[in-house]
Design a protein around this motif. Structure first.
Motif, PDB file in Angstrom:
ATOM      1  N   PHE A 331       0.833  -1.206   0.000  1.00 49.47           N
ATOM      2  CA  PHE A 331       0.000   0.000   0.000  1.00 49.47           C
ATOM      3  C   PHE A 331       0.867   1.256   0.000  1.00 49.47           C
ATOM      4  O   PHE A 331       0.522   2.258  -0.630  1.00 49.47           O
ATOM      5  CB  PHE A 331      -0.931   0.002   1.210  1.00 49.47           C
ATOM      6  N   ARG A 336      -1.633   3.376  -3.603  1.00 51.46           N
ATOM      7  CA  ARG A 336      -3.041   3.080  -3.871  1.00 51.46           C
ATOM      8  C   ARG A 336      -3.735   2.704  -2.572  1.00 51.46           C
ATOM      9  O   ARG A 336      -3.140   2.045  -1.713  1.00 51.46           O
ATOM     10  CB  ARG A 336      -3.182   1.931  -4.876  1.00 51.46           C
ATOM     11  N   ASP A 337      -4.981   3.090  -2.437  1.00 56.93           N
ATOM     12  CA  ASP A 337      -5.782   2.740  -1.272  1.00 56.93           C
ATOM     13  C   ASP A 337      -7.213   2.511  -1.730  1.00 56.93           C
ATOM     14  O   ASP A 337      -7.564   2.764  -2.892  1.00 56.93           O
ATOM     15  CB  ASP A 337      -5.727   3.855  -0.220  1.00 56.93           C
ATOM     16  N   PHE A 338      -8.031   2.014  -0.802  1.00 55.11           N
ATOM     17  CA  PHE A 338      -9.441   1.836  -1.118  1.00 55.11           C
ATOM     18  C   PHE A 338     -10.268   2.034   0.143  1.00 55.11           C
ATOM     19  O   PHE A 338      -9.748   2.028   1.261  1.00 55.11           O
ATOM     20  CB  PHE A 338      -9.698   0.446  -1.725  1.00 55.11           C
ATOM     21  N   VAL A 634      -5.166  -4.876  -4.968  1.00 51.06           N
ATOM     22  CA  VAL A 634      -4.793  -3.469  -4.764  1.00 51.06           C
ATOM     23  C   VAL A 634      -4.670  -2.749  -6.102  1.00 51.06           C
ATOM     24  O   VAL A 634      -5.085  -1.592  -6.253  1.00 51.06           O
ATOM     25  CB  VAL A 634      -3.481  -3.381  -3.956  1.00 51.06           C
ATOM     26  N   GLY A 638      -7.877  -0.836  -5.773  1.00 48.50           N
ATOM     27  CA  GLY A 638      -7.354   0.379  -5.162  1.00 48.50           C
ATOM     28  C   GLY A 638      -7.224   1.503  -6.177  1.00 48.50           C
ATOM     29  O   GLY A 638      -7.061   1.275  -7.374  1.00 48.50           O
TER      30      GLY A 638
END
Length: 647
Positions: A331, A336-338, A634, A638
Motif C-alpha cells: 500500500f 493506492r488505497d481503497f 490493490v 485500489g
C-alpha cells in the motif's frame, strides 16, 4: 494485543454466602469457578486444599442428582475438574463433596450467546457513534447487568468496583499505563525543546515523498522487532511529525504502525513473544500425551518433540502475519488505497487535515506538546538521543532480565534469554531513562529551564489521559468477556468431527473471533493452543510428515495468526488502542480504516494460504500466491491517491 491471559475465574471462598456453603474451615478448602455459567457450555471447577496433607475423594453432582465426576484431591494443591455442564436452573447449585465436607457452587445461568453481547454492543456503538469511551463503558455495564441479576444500579457499581479498578490495579496493566505516560512525557519535552522539529528537518531530504515516508515508517516497524508495545509507541511517536509534514493521514500512520508491530514480533524468533508461545506449545504436547497414554509410540513422539522446533516449523504457515507485513509495504509503495482509508488519504493530501475534522484524538498532539517556542535552536540529537536511549535500554533490559531468569544449566541462547525476559519492567526502565535524557539535554543546553522542561513533560503526560481511559475500559471489557466465558463459547465451535485438512482454516476463524471479542491475542493463544494440539492429534495429526504434520503445525500457526488478525480488527485490543495513541489518531477512525485492509489479508491468508497448503501446496508457494492475490486486488480495486505538489 493484550498479553494478559483472560483466564480469570472468580475465587469463591468457602466462607462466602454467594452460592457456596461450607462444612469445613475456609482456609482448608477453596472452590474456584466461573462468574457466570453458560447454559450447555462446559466449565471447570477447581478444588484447592492448601492446608490438607492427605488426599480426599471428590464427588461433583448437579442439583438433580446427576453425577458429573469423581476424582481425588491433591494434598496441599489444587485439582481442576473439567466438563461440568448445566442445561437448566433445576441443575443448580452444583454440589461438591470433598471427603466428609460438602459445598455448593452456584452463579447466574445465562444462554451462551449472551456472552457475545458486551463486546459486540460496545464495538457497534463505537463504530456508529464515533465515541469510544461511552461505548466501552456501556459494554462493561451490560456484562455486569447479567452478573448482577439484571439490577442496573448494582451493575453500575459492579462496573467500577469489580472491573475498572482491578483492571488498573493489575501489575502488568499498570506497567503499560506508566510506560505510555512516561513516553508521552518524553514526547512533550522533545516537542518543546525543538528536537522533534529538528529530526523532521533532518529526515525530510531522505523522505521526500509520501511513498518514502510510509516505507520509512514500515522499515522502522520492522527494525524494532523485539517487542510489540515498544514497537507501537516508539515508531508512532517518532514518525508522526514526519508523516504530518508529508500529508500522510493519521489513519494511515496508525495502520502502518499497528499492522507491522505484532506480525513482526510474532514471526521473529528473538522477541518477547517466543517464550510464551513455546510454553503454550509445550503445555499442548503434554496434554496430548496424557490423553493418549495407551499409545506408547505416539506418547514418545509427543514427549520427545521440541516445542521450539515445532514453532520454527510453523513459521511458514503464519500466512496472515507475513502477508500483513507485505500488504503494508504494498500500500505504501503503490500509493493506492481503497475504502475509508482512501478517503482519509485524499483528505490529507488535499489539505483537509491529517485527521478528520471533529476527530477525538487518542492523544492530544495539537496542544502545547506540538511545537517549540519561537527562537528555540533546532538540534536533531535532542530527539534522536532519548529515542535511542529508550530502544537500547529496552533491548539491554530484555537481555538482562532474561539472563537473570534462566534456570541453572539452561543454555544462554538468544531464544531462551528473550523467552524468559520481563518486557514490562524493561519498558518502564526504557521510558524512564528516555524522559531523564530528554530533560537533561534540554536543561543542560539551556534550551529550557527545569521548570519549563517539567511543564512540557507534564503536558505530554496530560495528552495521554484519554488513551489511558480507553485502555482501562478496554481491559475491563476484556475481563467481562472472561467472566462470561465468551472464549469458551466460541471455542466450542471446534468439533472433534472436523476434517483434518480443515483444522488450520477453522482454527484461524475461531481464534480471530475470540481475539476480536476479547481484545487479547495472548489470551486467545492461551485458550486455544492447549486445546488445538490434543484435538489435532485426536483427528489423526502427527509429526511423521505429510498432510498429518501440515495440519498439526498449520493448526498451531493458525492460532497465532488468527489471534493477531482478530486483535487488529478489535477496538478493545490494547495494541490497537496504543497504535491510535502513538499515531495521534481517532481510535474509531483507526479501527474503521484498518478493518477492510485486515479483512483483505485474512481472506488471502485463508483462500490462498491455509486451504492450498492443506491440499498439499508448499507453504512458501502459498505465501507467494497470497502476495500475488493481494497485489492484484490493490492494483485493480485500489485507486491512486493524488500526490501533493512536493510529492
Amino acid at each position: 494485543m493484550n498479553r494478559v491471559c483472560p483466564c480469570r475465574t472468580a475465587l469463591i471462598l468457602c466462607a462466602l454466602a454467594s452460592g457456596v456453603s461450607v462444612a469445613a474451615p475456609a482456609q482448608e478448602i477453596e472452590i474456584q469457578g466461573p462468574d457466570a455459567i453458560l447454559r450447555g457450555i462446559s466449565f471447570p471447577l477447581t478444588v484447592t486444599t492448601p492446608r490438607i496433607v492427605e488426599a480426599r475423594p471428590i464427588t461433583i453432582r448437579l442439583a438433580d442428582g446427576t453425577e458429573v465426576a469423581q476424582t481425588m484431591s491433591a494434598p496441599l494443591g489444587a485439582v481442576t475438574v473439567q466438563g461440568i455442564t448445566v442445561t437448566g436452573r433445576d441443575q443448580l447449585p452444583v454440589r461438591i463433596t470433598v471427603g466428609a465436607d460438602r459445598f455448593e457452587f452456584s452463579e447466574p445461568l445465562v444462554p451462551g450467546w449472551v456472552s457475545l453481547l458486551p463486546p459486540l454492543i460496545a464495538i457497534a456503538l463505537a463504530l456508529v457513534f464515533h465515541e469510544v469511551v461511552t461505548s466501552l463503558f456501556v459494554g462493561v455495564w451490560i456484562g455486569c447487568l447479567f452478573l448482577a441479576g439484571y439490577n442496573p444500579f448494582a451493575a453500575l457499581l459492579m462496573t467500577v468496583e469489580r472491573y475498572v479498578t482491578p483492571a488498573l490495579a493489575d501489575a502488568e496493566h499498570t506497567a503499560i499505563v506508566v510506560f505510555s505516560l512516561l513516553l508521552g512525557g518524553m514526547v512533550g519535552v522533545l516537542g518543546r525543546s525543538g528536537g522533534t522539529q529538528a529530526i523532521v528537518d533532518v529526515v525530510r531530504p531522505l523522505a521526500t515523498s509520501r511513498r518514502r515516508g510510509q516505507l520509512a515508517t514500515w522499515a522502522a516497524g520492522l527494525a524494532i522487532f523485539f517487542d510489540d508495545y515498544a514497537n507501537t509507541l516508539i515508531v508512532g511517536n517518532t514518525m508522526r511529525p514526519l508523516t504530518d509534514k508529508l500529508k500522510i493521514s493519521r489513519e494511515k500512520l496508525a495502520y502502518i504502525v499497528d499492522s507491522t508491530a505484532a506480525p513482526v514480533t510474532a514471526i521473529v524468533f528473538v522477541s518477547t513473544w517466543v517464550g510464551y508461545e513455546i510454553s503454550l506449545i509445550g503445555d499442548g504436547l503434554r496434554l496430548a500425551a496424557e490423553q493418549n497414554v495407551g499409545n506408547a509410540a505416539l506418547v514418545n513422539q509427543l514427549t520427545s518433540a521440541s516445542p521450539f522446533d515445532i514453532f520454527i516449523r510453523s513459521i511458514p504457515h503464519l500466512f496472515y502475519p507475513i502477508l500483513a507485513i507485505f500488504a503494508v509495504a504494498l500500500f505504501a509503495a503503490s500509493r493506492r488505497d481503497f475504502g475509508a482509508m482512501l478517503k482519509a488519504e485524499q483528505r490529507a493530501v488535499s489539505g483537509g487535515g491529517v485527521f478528520r475534522p471533529g476527530a477525538q484524538l487518542a492523544a492530544d498532539t495539537e496542544g502545547e506538546v506540538a511545537a517549540a517556542p519561537d527562537g528555540v535552536p533546532l538540534r536533531w540529537w535532542n530527539a534522536a538521543v532519548p529515542v535511542i536511549v529508550v530502544v537500547v535500554t529496552v533491548l539491554a533490559g530484555l537481555v538482562y532480565t532474561g539472563t537473570q531468569s534462566l534456570d541453572v544449566g539452561e543454555a544462554r541462547t538468544l531464544r531462551n534469554i528473550f523467552g524468559n525476559a520481563d518486557p514490562f519492567v524493561t519498558l518502564l526502565w526504557g521510558s524512564l531513562l528516555g524522559c531523564v535524557t530528554a530533560i537533561l539535554l534540554a536543561v543542560g543546553q539551556r534550551i529550557l529551564s527545569l521548570r519549563d522542561a517539567i511543564s512540557a513533560w507534564v503536558g505530554g503526560v496530560r495528552a495521554m489521559v484519554l488513551a489511558v481511559v480507553i485502555l482501562v475500559l478496554a481491559w475491563s471489557l476484556g475481563e467481562i468477556t472472561s467472566s462470561l466465558s465468551t472464549a469458551s463459547y466460541l471455542a466450542g465451535i471446534i468439533s472433534d468431527r472436523l476434517p483434518l485438512a480443515l483444522i488450520p482454516t477453522t482454527v484461524f476463524v475461531v481464534a480471530a473471533l475470540i481475539a476480536f471479542a476479547t481484545g487479547t491475542s495472548w489470551g486467545t493463544m492461551a485458550i486455544l493452543i492447549p486445546l488445538v494440539i490434543p484435538l489435532s492429534i485426536a483427528l489423526g495429526a502427527n509429526l511423521d510428515g505429510g498432510a498429518a504434520t501440515t495440519a498439526f503445525v498449520g493448526g498451531i500457526a493458525s492460532v497465532l495468526a488468527g489471534s493477531i488478525f482478530g486483535d487488529h480488527c478489535s477496538p478493545i485490543s490494547d495494541t490497537t488502542v496504543l497504535s491510535s495513541t502513538a499515531s495521534g489518531c481517532d481510535h474509531v477512525d483507526h479501527v474503521r480504516t484498518q478493518l477492510p485492509y485486515a479483512m483483505l489479508v485474512a481472506v488471502a491468508a485463508i483462500l490462498l494460504g491455509s486451504l492450498p497448503t492443506a491440499a498439499g501446496l508448499s507453504p512458501w508457494l502459498s505465501i507467494l500466491l497470497g502476495a500475488v492475490g493481494i497485489f492484484l486486488f490493490v492494483w485493480f480495486v485500489g485507486k491512486p491517491v493524488d500526490q501533493p505538489a512536493s510529492g
